[in-house]
Structures are given as structure tokens and as C-alpha cells.
Design a protein around this motif. Structure first.
Motif, PDB file in Angstrom:
ATOM      1  N   ASN A 189       0.804  -1.300   0.115  1.00 48.54           N
ATOM      2  CA  ASN A 189       0.032  -0.204  -0.034  1.00 48.54           C
ATOM      3  C   ASN A 189       0.899   1.348  -0.132  1.00 48.54           C
ATOM      4  O   ASN A 189       0.279   2.523  -0.260  1.00 48.54           O
ATOM      5  N   THR A 190       2.031   1.251   0.155  1.00 48.99           N
ATOM      6  CA  THR A 190       2.739   2.477   0.162  1.00 48.99           C
ATOM      7  C   THR A 190       4.330   2.055  -0.142  1.00 48.99           C
ATOM      8  O   THR A 190       4.836   0.837   0.207  1.00 48.99           O
ATOM      9  N   GLY A 191       5.270   3.021  -0.465  1.00 47.79           N
ATOM     10  CA  GLY A 191       6.517   2.705  -0.340  1.00 47.79           C
ATOM     11  C   GLY A 191       7.251   2.296   0.775  1.00 47.79           C
ATOM     12  O   GLY A 191       8.239   1.755   1.083  1.00 47.79           O
ATOM     13  N   THR A 192       6.733   3.264   1.800  1.00 44.89           N
ATOM     14  CA  THR A 192       7.307   2.990   3.227  1.00 44.89           C
ATOM     15  C   THR A 192       6.964   1.749   3.724  1.00 44.89           C
ATOM     16  O   THR A 192       7.880   1.018   4.285  1.00 44.89           O
ATOM     17  N   ALA A 193       5.742   1.203   3.501  1.00 46.56           N
ATOM     18  CA  ALA A 193       5.574  -0.397   3.866  1.00 46.56           C
ATOM     19  C   ALA A 193       6.582  -1.388   2.990  1.00 46.56           C
ATOM     20  O   ALA A 193       7.076  -2.286   3.702  1.00 46.56           O
ATOM     21  N   ALA A 194       6.860  -0.810   1.717  1.00 40.72           N
ATOM     22  CA  ALA A 194       7.734  -1.917   0.858  1.00 40.72           C
ATOM     23  C   ALA A 194       8.913  -1.991   1.636  1.00 40.72           C
ATOM     24  O   ALA A 194       9.648  -2.849   1.920  1.00 40.72           O
ATOM     25  N   LEU A 195       9.397  -0.786   2.269  1.00 42.52           N
ATOM     26  CA  LEU A 195      10.835  -0.551   2.745  1.00 42.52           C
ATOM     27  C   LEU A 195      10.636  -1.237   3.932  1.00 42.52           C
ATOM     28  O   LEU A 195      11.782  -2.388   4.461  1.00 42.52           O
ATOM     29  N   GLU A 196       9.800  -1.141   4.795  1.00 40.26           N
ATOM     30  CA  GLU A 196       9.712  -1.842   6.231  1.00 40.26           C
ATOM     31  C   GLU A 196       9.555  -3.414   6.000  1.00 40.26           C
ATOM     32  O   GLU A 196      10.329  -4.206   6.837  1.00 40.26           O
ATOM     33  N   TYR A 214      21.218  12.071   2.654  1.00 43.34           N
ATOM     34  CA  TYR A 214      20.324  12.982   1.842  1.00 43.34           C
ATOM     35  C   TYR A 214      19.264  12.044   1.323  1.00 43.34           C
ATOM     36  O   TYR A 214      19.492  11.408   0.024  1.00 43.34           O
ATOM     37  N   THR A 215      18.196  12.104   1.736  1.00 47.91           N
ATOM     38  CA  THR A 215      17.139  11.150   1.080  1.00 47.91           C
ATOM     39  C   THR A 215      15.928  11.470   1.961  1.00 47.91           C
ATOM     40  O   THR A 215      15.893  12.194   3.027  1.00 47.91           O
ATOM     41  N   PHE A 216      14.582  10.879   1.585  1.00 49.98           N
ATOM     42  CA  PHE A 216      13.488  11.085   2.169  1.00 49.98           C
ATOM     43  C   PHE A 216      13.438  10.131   3.561  1.00 49.98           C
ATOM     44  O   PHE A 216      13.965   9.031   3.699  1.00 49.98           O
ATOM     45  N   ALA A 259      20.536   1.640  -0.517  1.00 46.96           N
ATOM     46  CA  ALA A 259      20.776   2.511  -1.461  1.00 46.96           C
ATOM     47  C   ALA A 259      19.651   3.154  -2.064  1.00 46.96           C
ATOM     48  O   ALA A 259      18.767   2.515  -2.645  1.00 46.96           O
ATOM     49  N   VAL A 260      19.704   4.533  -1.958  1.00 48.71           N
ATOM     50  CA  VAL A 260      18.501   5.174  -2.769  1.00 48.71           C
ATOM     51  C   VAL A 260      18.972   5.733  -4.008  1.00 48.71           C
ATOM     52  O   VAL A 260      20.170   6.162  -4.146  1.00 48.71           O
ATOM     53  N   HIS A 261      18.246   5.517  -5.119  1.00 48.42           N
ATOM     54  CA  HIS A 261      18.560   5.988  -6.515  1.00 48.42           C
ATOM     55  C   HIS A 261      17.929   7.485  -6.712  1.00 48.42           C
ATOM     56  O   HIS A 261      16.636   7.432  -7.035  1.00 48.42           O
ATOM     57  N   GLU A 307      17.436  -1.625  -2.191  1.00 51.32           N
ATOM     58  CA  GLU A 307      17.399  -0.583  -2.862  1.00 51.32           C
ATOM     59  C   GLU A 307      16.248   0.032  -2.610  1.00 51.32           C
ATOM     60  O   GLU A 307      15.041  -0.364  -2.625  1.00 51.32           O
ATOM     61  N   ASP A 308      16.262   1.315  -2.159  1.00 49.03           N
ATOM     62  CA  ASP A 308      15.135   2.539  -2.340  1.00 49.03           C
ATOM     63  C   ASP A 308      14.971   2.738  -3.810  1.00 49.03           C
ATOM     64  O   ASP A 308      15.416   3.833  -4.154  1.00 49.03           O
ATOM     65  N   ALA A 309      14.002   2.273  -4.349  1.00 48.62           N
ATOM     66  CA  ALA A 309      13.691   2.704  -5.824  1.00 48.62           C
ATOM     67  C   ALA A 309      12.482   3.413  -5.993  1.00 48.62           C
ATOM     68  O   ALA A 309      11.729   3.350  -6.919  1.00 48.62           O
ATOM     69  N   ALA A 310      12.131   4.312  -4.742  1.00 48.96           N
ATOM     70  CA  ALA A 310      10.999   5.027  -5.085  1.00 48.96           C
ATOM     71  C   ALA A 310      10.927   6.033  -6.189  1.00 48.96           C
ATOM     72  O   ALA A 310      10.001   6.526  -6.547  1.00 48.96           O
ATOM     73  N   HIS A 311      12.292   6.221  -6.619  1.00 45.48           N
ATOM     74  CA  HIS A 311      12.282   7.345  -7.859  1.00 45.48           C
ATOM     75  C   HIS A 311      12.661   6.492  -8.999  1.00 45.48           C
ATOM     76  O   HIS A 311      13.257   7.277  -9.898  1.00 45.48           O
ATOM     77  N   ALA A 312      12.663   5.456  -8.832  1.00 42.80           N
ATOM     78  CA  ALA A 312      13.596   4.845  -9.988  1.00 42.80           C
ATOM     79  C   ALA A 312      12.568   3.647 -11.214  1.00 42.80           C
ATOM     80  O   ALA A 312      13.173   2.752 -11.478  1.00 42.80           O
ATOM     81  N   PHE A 320       9.674  -0.030  -4.129  1.00 41.54           N
ATOM     82  CA  PHE A 320       8.943   1.365  -5.168  1.00 41.54           C
ATOM     83  C   PHE A 320       7.997   1.969  -4.504  1.00 41.54           C
ATOM     84  O   PHE A 320       7.351   1.101  -3.699  1.00 41.54           O
ATOM     85  N   SER A 321       7.721   3.128  -4.630  1.00 43.14           N
ATOM     86  CA  SER A 321       6.674   3.828  -4.179  1.00 43.14           C
ATOM     87  C   SER A 321       5.618   4.439  -5.346  1.00 43.14           C
ATOM     88  O   SER A 321       6.203   4.654  -6.519  1.00 43.14           O
ATOM     89  N   PHE A 322       4.386   4.385  -5.245  1.00 44.47           N
ATOM     90  CA  PHE A 322       3.697   4.377  -6.274  1.00 44.47           C
ATOM     91  C   PHE A 322       2.727   5.935  -5.403  1.00 44.47           C
ATOM     92  O   PHE A 322       1.678   6.128  -6.131  1.00 44.47           O
ATOM     93  N   GLN A 323       3.355   6.762  -4.692  1.00 42.95           N
ATOM     94  CA  GLN A 323       2.734   7.949  -4.198  1.00 42.95           C
ATOM     95  C   GLN A 323       2.534   8.688  -5.304  1.00 42.95           C
ATOM     96  O   GLN A 323       2.986   8.700  -6.236  1.00 42.95           O
ATOM     97  N   SER A 324       1.658   9.839  -5.014  1.00 36.04           N
ATOM     98  CA  SER A 324       1.070  10.519  -6.187  1.00 36.04           C
ATOM     99  C   SER A 324       2.167  11.446  -6.990  1.00 36.04           C
ATOM    100  O   SER A 324       1.884  11.725  -8.229  1.00 36.04           O
ATOM    101  N   SER A 325       3.303  12.038  -6.307  1.00 38.41           N
ATOM    102  CA  SER A 325       4.295  12.758  -7.159  1.00 38.41           C
ATOM    103  C   SER A 325       5.122  11.620  -8.079  1.00 38.41           C
ATOM    104  O   SER A 325       6.042  12.396  -8.426  1.00 38.41           O
ATOM    105  N   LYS A 326       5.063  10.200  -7.484  1.00 37.34           N
ATOM    106  CA  LYS A 326       5.900   9.581  -8.183  1.00 37.34           C
ATOM    107  C   LYS A 326       5.888   9.204  -9.712  1.00 37.34           C
ATOM    108  O   LYS A 326       5.002   9.372 -10.210  1.00 37.34           O
ATOM    109  N   ASN A 327       6.959   8.758 -10.441  1.00 33.13           N
ATOM    110  CA  ASN A 327       6.907   8.630 -11.891  1.00 33.13           C
ATOM    111  C   ASN A 327       5.808   7.655 -12.347  1.00 33.13           C
ATOM    112  O   ASN A 327       5.336   7.531 -13.675  1.00 33.13           O
TER     113      ASN A 327
HETATM  114  C1  LIG Z   1      13.380   8.244  -1.524  1.00 31.04           C
HETATM  115  C2  LIG Z   1      11.973   7.865  -0.979  1.00 31.04           C
HETATM  116  N1  LIG Z   1      11.683   6.696  -0.320  1.00 31.04           N
HETATM  117  C3  LIG Z   1      10.567   6.171   0.264  1.00 31.04           C
HETATM  118  C4  LIG Z   1       9.642   6.821  -0.138  1.00 31.04           C
HETATM  119  C5  LIG Z   1       8.181   6.630   0.703  1.00 31.04           C
HETATM  120  O1  LIG Z   1       7.154   6.215  -0.229  1.00 31.04           O
HETATM  121  P1  LIG Z   1       5.698   6.552   0.100  1.00 31.04           P
HETATM  122  O2  LIG Z   1       5.304   7.995   0.067  1.00 31.04           O
HETATM  123  O3  LIG Z   1       4.956   5.768  -0.914  1.00 31.04           O
HETATM  124  O4  LIG Z   1       5.383   5.717   1.314  1.00 31.04           O
HETATM  125  C6  LIG Z   1       9.496   8.241  -0.623  1.00 31.04           C
HETATM  126  C7  LIG Z   1       8.550   9.360  -1.133  1.00 31.04           C
HETATM  127  O5  LIG Z   1       7.498   9.387  -0.718  1.00 31.04           O
HETATM  128  C8  LIG Z   1      10.908   8.650  -1.292  1.00 31.04           C
HETATM  129  O6  LIG Z   1      10.960   9.656  -1.937  1.00 31.04           O
END
Ligand SMILES: Cc1ncc(COP(=O)(O)O)c(C=O)c1O
Length: 418
Positions: free
Chosen positions: A69-76, A95-97, A141-143, A167-172, A191-198
Motif C-alpha cells: 500500500n505504500t513505498g514506506t511499507a515496501a521498505l519496512e 540525503y534522502t526522504f 541505496a537510494v536511487h 534498494e530504495d527505488a521510490a524514484h526509479a 518502489f513507491s507509487f505515491q502521487s508525485s512518483k513517476n
Molecule cells: C526516497 C523515498 N523513499 C521512500 C518514500 C516513501 O514512499 P511512500 O510515500 O509511497 O510511502 C519516498 C517518497 O514518498 C521517497 O522519496
């Protein structure tokens, strides 16, 4: 050089200029969403989610994809599936979110912030090497901005040690590293599919991995610790609900149809901006993270470094003047992540008292972690929003003209402020 808009000139882009909008939808999206609406599969286990998982895995060249449901959940979920916990350390770029680091705090482990490379703005493997300890269990590693992090360099630093690469591929989305999508050269990618993402469905995320065990554990952890084929009310692990809905998956199917042509447009416009903006005094666009012929940057935020000492105009004034030309731009993150109140005030759940309590024996002291390159970059970064990269070449030239106009007139613009 013509007069800057801030000094009464005509802005390069008028207030009514229509930049590509984001998010974008296509003709098939309405039907797919209505099909879900008219059906009885809205939640978990839907055909839409299964189809998206299959097609996204095909696109990335990944063995397994778990939509969540979120990129945050994917990482966790990745961090949990790797069994990381209290007493462990995970190295994260400063330097990252915030979510790249909070996924580590979530399991009670310590975040060790590493500095970034001054050219690529991605995690610096040499600095990572200095921060590895016997407690280190993983490196994230964040792309950043869709620019591939140096995965091969990081694997070299890891060597034979039992340290996972994440890999944090939220931007990739659409990024290729040595011909492969994210998730190939690491334990897993988030990966993240939050509204600002590609690629977006409003909110959403996915894990891509080659590791069956990690996939199965993350799958169980994202749905209350259940196991496939076992009784519904049997829970094998402490776990939450991180599931994606069918409606979100239906939207993602349309995004998947467009990601490749959009990535090609962003890539070509990004390369044009890199070339042209580098010719302007004081500007250094984010350099390629990898030079392999089958590596492709995805370009999420377009980033550059602005040196006000070279132009004679500080960054705040530069941004103001560029905005007046109709180019939306921002300074990005205000400070390295470890300087956020969250870290300096130790507002962690695992410390059990918000902002207080004795430090745990294994807890790092975030105030002592210095990342000077990230600090400088926070003071010098300029971000342009990614929908710009879907605009025409003429508009890209307009961006270059606007930047050149501001820099050429730096002296007059400075006087206006003093
Ligand atoms: C680098 C990075 N990692 C993780 C996230 C988290 O993704 P989400 O907002 O889908 O939870 C974001 C952005 O939102 C991000 O920019």
C-alpha cells in the motif's frame, strides 16, 4: 541578455503557461477502474493486483513482485523480512526522504547515516566503508532522483560480509542498471507509487526481489502474518495490513502502459538539460551514477548544484528570480536527515518515551553523525519537478534560457535585494 522578470522583464514562461500535469491518466484507465467498481473484487487477492504484479515483474525483469500500500511499507517489509532488529545497524544515505531511514527505526535497529558523492548526490561507497561495524546488517541505496546508486561499488565494499543490500527505488521506475530494473543487484528493491512518483496510483508501493524466502516472508508480513493455504485466522508472525486495493492496481496497469515512453522522454530531456545547464556558470547538474551502456537514469526530480559564490547571487535569490521566470523550482531538503527533530530529539517509539529516556546501549548518537557533503548539498541544491521533463524540447530550451538570464543578471539582481 534580456531583463529578468524580477526586474520588470517579460517572464520566459507566462503565469498561464501549461506545463504537463501530473498525475496523468489514459483512455484505458477509466474502464479498468469501472471494471473493478462493477465487480466484487475490491480488496486483497484481486485479479487486477495479480495482473499488475505479473506485468510489473516482467517490466523489471524481476522474479517476484509484491504490490503493497505504500513505498514506506515496501521498505519496512524488506527490513523485517531480512530479520533486522534491535542491536543491528543499517547504513542509509543522509540525503534522502525520511522513510528510507524510519523503516530501520521501525524494527528498533539503529540508522547509520553515510555521506553522499558530491557529483551523483547518491550514497558514497567509500564513506559507507568507513561506517561499517560488526553490527551492520544492511545498506540502503537510494536511487535519488532516479539516478542509479553505485550498487557494484557497494557490493565491493560489502565483500563477503553478511550485509544485505537494499534498494530504495521510490524514484526509479524505468531506471535500468546494467540492463536490469531495480531489484536485480540487491536483496530487494522498494518502489513507491505515491502521487508525485513517476508511476502512481495515488498511494501504493511494491517490492521486487529474486529471493523467494524474502518474498514469502514479506507476503506474510503484509497480511497479518498469514501463510498461503493455511487457515484464515492463523497468524504466524507479528504483522500488519500493508495490502494494496484492486482499484489502485487497476490504475497502476495504465501507468505501466505509459512508463516506458514517458521514461524515454524524461531521459532525453534530462540529458539535454544536463548538457546545456552545465555550460552556465555556477551550475553542476547531478552527474550520471553509472556509465554502463545499458544503464538508464529514470529522472524523477531533476537536480543540480548551484554555487552562489561563482555567480555572485545566493541560492534563495536565484530561486526567486527563476520562479519569476515561470520555472517552478525548490531548494529540496533543508538539512541532512539526521538533523531532523525525529533524530536529534530521539522521538522513537522503541525508546518508549517520546523525546526522553536513557539511550539504549546500542543506539547511535545521531547528533555526532556528520555528513559534510550532504550538508553542503542541502545548501546548494536546486530541484525542478519531474513533470517538466515531459514537456517539449522548446520548453526545455526555455528553462535553460531562464536560468541563463538569471545568472547573467546576477549582479543587478543582487543589488535589488541589498
Ligand atoms: C526516497 C523515498 N523513499 C521512500 C518514500 C516513501 O514512499 P511512500 O510515500 O509511497 O510511502 C519516498 C517518497 O514518498 C521517497 O522519496
Amino acid at each position: 541578455m534580456s531583463k529578468p522578470a524580477l526586474l520588470g522583464g517579460k517572464p520566459v514562461f507566462s503565469k498561464t503557461h501549461r506545463w504537463p500535469r501530473w498525475p496523468q491518466s489514459g483512455s484505458g484507465d477509466r474502464k479498468r477502474v469501472l471494471d473493478v467498481l462493477d465487480g466484487d473484487e475490491w480488496g486483497m487477492g484481486s485479479r487486477a493486483t495479480a495482473e499488475f504484479a505479473r506485468r510489473f515483474a516482467g517490466y523489471l525483469g524481476a522474479k517476484y513482485v509484491l504490490p503493497v500500500n505504500t513505498g514506506t511499507a515496501a521498505l519496512e517489509l524488506i527490513v523485517k523480512a531480512l530479520g533486522i532488529g534491535p542491536g543491528d545497524e543499517v547504513i542509509v544515505p543522509s540525503y534522502t526522504f525520511v522513510a528510507s531511514a524510519t523503516c530501520v527505526l521501525e524494527v528498533g535497529a539503529g540508522v547509520i547515516f553515510a555521506d553522499i558523492d558530491p557529483r551523483t548526490f547518491n550514497i558514497d561507497p567509500e564513506d559507507v566503508a568507513r561506517r561499517i561495524t560488526p553490527r551492520t546488517r544492511a545498506i540502503i541505496a537510494v536511487h535519488f532522483g532516479g539516478n542509479p546508486a553505485d550498487l557494484i561499488g557497494l557490493r565491493g565494499v560489502i565483500g563477503k560480509r553478511n550485509i544485505a543490500l537494499i534498494e530504495d527505488a521510490a524514484h526509479a521506475h524505468g531506471m535500468l542498471y546494467h540492463g536490469h530494473g531495480a531489484g536485480r543487484f540487491s536483496a530487494a528493491a522498494a518502489f513507491s507509487f505515491q502521487s508525485s512518483k513517476n508511476m502512481t496510483c495515488g498511494e501504493g508501493g511494491a517490492i521486487a526481489t529474486r529471493d523467494k524466502k524474502l518474498f514469502e516472508l514479506a507476503g506474510s508480513f503484509h497480511s497479518f502474518g498469514r501463510k498461503p493455504g493455511k487457515a484464515w485466522y492463523q497468524h504466524y508472525y507479528l504483522a500488519w495490513n500493508d495490502r494494496i486495493s484492486a482499484m489502485q492496481s487497476a490504475l497502476l496497469l495504465g501507468q505501466l502502459d505509459r512508463i516506458e515512453p514517458q521514461t524515454r522522454t524524461r531521459f532525453s530531456n534530462g540529458a539535454f538539460l544536463n548538457r546545456e545547464l552545465a555550460k552556465i556558470r555556477g551550475l553542476s547538474p547531478q552527474a550520471d551514477g553509472d556509465s554502463h551502456p545499458d544503464t538508464r537514469r529514470a529522472y524523477h526530480v531533476y537536480m543540480l548544484r548551484y554555487d552562489g559564490r561563482e555567480t555572485g547571487l545566493d541560492r534563495a535569490a536565484f530561486l526567486e528570480a527563476l520562479q519569476a521566470e515561470g520555472v517552478g523550482c525548490s531548494p529540496g531538503y533543508p538539512a541532512p536527515l539526521q538533523e531532523a527533530h525525529l533524530f536529534t530529539g530521539r522521538r522513537f517509539w522503541h525508546a518508549h518515551r517520546l523525546g526522553g529516556g536513557p539511550r539504549l546501549s546500542h543506539e547511535p548518537d545521531y547528533r555526532k553523525m556528520k555528513t559534510p557533503v550532504a550538508k553542503t548539498y542541502c545548501d546548494e541544491a536546486v530541484w525542478l519537478p519531474h513533470p517538466y521533463l515531459l514537456a517539449s524540447r522548446k520548453e526545455m530550451q526555455g528553462v535553460v534560457d531562464a536560468v541563463a538570464r538569471v545568472v547573467e543578471n546576477a549582479g543587478t539582481l543582487r543589488k535589488r535585494r541589498s
